[in-house]
Write an enzyme that holds these catalytic residues in place. Sequence first.
Site, mmCIF file in Angstrom:
data_model
loop_
_atom_site.group_PDB
_atom_site.id
_atom_site.type_symbol
_atom_site.label_atom_id
_atom_site.label_comp_id
_atom_site.label_asym_id
_atom_site.label_seq_id
_atom_site.Cartn_x
_atom_site.Cartn_y
_atom_site.Cartn_z
ATOM 1 C CB CYS A 247 5.216 -4.222 0.122
ATOM 2 S SG CYS A 247 6.016 -2.643 -0.241
ATOM 3 C CE1 TYR A 248 1.444 1.230 5.530
ATOM 4 C CE2 TYR A 248 -0.147 -0.551 5.831
ATOM 5 C CZ TYR A 248 0.349 0.688 6.194
ATOM 6 O OH TYR A 248 -0.235 1.381 7.231
ATOM 7 N N GLY B 192 0.825 -1.201 0.000
ATOM 8 C CA GLY B 192 0.000 0.000 0.000
ATOM 9 C C GLY B 192 0.858 1.248 0.000
ATOM 10 C CE LYS C 34 -12.303 -9.523 -20.714
ATOM 11 N NZ LYS C 34 -13.618 -8.882 -20.803
ATOM 12 C CD GLU D 294 2.675 -8.732 -5.402
ATOM 13 O OE1 GLU D 294 2.464 -7.539 -5.140
ATOM 14 O OE2 GLU D 294 3.355 -9.478 -4.660
ATOM 15 C CG ASP E 108 -16.448 -10.153 -19.637
ATOM 16 O OD1 ASP E 108 -15.493 -10.943 -19.651
ATOM 17 O OD2 ASP E 108 -16.335 -8.954 -19.323
#
Length: 446
Positions: free
Chosen positions: A106-107, A79, A399, A201, A257
Amino acid sequence: MHGVEDGRDAIGSGHSPFPDLHSPLHSDKILILDFGAQYTQLIARRIRELGVYCEIWAWDHDPAEIAAFGAKGIVLSGGPESTTLQGAPKAPQQVFDAGLPILGICYGMQTLAAQLGGSTEAADAREFGHAEVEIVAKDELLHGLNDHPGQPPRLNVWMSHGDHVASAPPGFVVTARTERIPVAAMANEDKRWYGVQFHPEVTHTRQGETLLRRFVVDICGCRTLWTAANIIDDQIARVREKVGRDEVILGLSGGVDSSVVAALLHRAIGEQLTCVFVDTGLLRWQEGDQVMAMFAEHMGVKVIRVNAAERYFSALAGVSDPETKRRIIGNLFIEIFDEESAKLANARWLAQGTIYPDVIESAGSGTGKAHVIKSHHNVGGLPAHMKLGLVEPLRELFKDEVRRLGVELGLPRAMVYRHPFPGPGLGVRILGEVKREYAELLARAD
């Protein structure tokens, strides 16, 4: 058509957007608490690619719901805030009381340290980009990972931070460091709590996928059930249970979609599904014929084609403002869809191609932090007077997951993986007034 009574109340309510997840597919799951990082959705996608279901909730989500969610582990995302400032976002106490494995990124690692008795500090300069991490102690998360075989263990990782952890909390061991920061990773093996300053990630962190698998599968004990085939089977069962013998209507746009929803619902309920395909004259070149060939002729889906190009070009005459054009196109679609659905007396359900990023962006992860919602989103674009129940079988999916489902359902790969196309079509790609000759020329050019 009379409106949505069912399924919309969860959006932005502060509750999980998927309250009825009782299938085995959702029994092994991870909860990601979002502290506002640009990479948060990427964390979720990586975990799902491992075959494990996860959801993203805001860091200040109702703590009681966090405790009741039933996760097997919790990830605290990165963040933009600073733990050195008063009022900085914090993980709820319930996260620590739950007795679950925790991974702070991280944060997320910094707040883990600050809240548990360690310390953080601001660096002289923000660190962004490639870094090399030296592993200095063994733990279950990093054990055996090494980007330099035959040498002392080091990892090539991606950093993006200003602050860093200066000292680990009591009970934690420092497991990695860099030349710039003393605590690049830390672990409390007894509690199965871990923190990494880098971002596993992103693909720049070479061992990132392995690290996330270690946490999600080995440490949290999640089974890898979240696969395209299992998702299809699960959704078919849920759709059949929800709609029974009722008829369902779907606005088929020809996009990825709605096409995947059509294929999935056709497999689930067959003749109970009616698709309305509104040919606006603003679609890709010959797309109307392609949609009819694929769904009506090849797959046997019941599709009503409405050739509405004249109505669209008349409605858009003299209009050049992009947002006004977008609104006219959307409202006219609803008007036409309304007219067609009124002819289907037995339709009780409206199907939509809403996907998980729509839910996250429109609801601000349940906290209402998202102030601007794109006007062509499925979520939030429904007329208030509708009284149809809502069926959204892709609502949990990103997606890339939708595309994998499409291939699994037998849709052509070229169709499922083609370049995204805006909801209002060529109407927003034409500068100024929209005319038939402009649309045809642009469609041919594209």
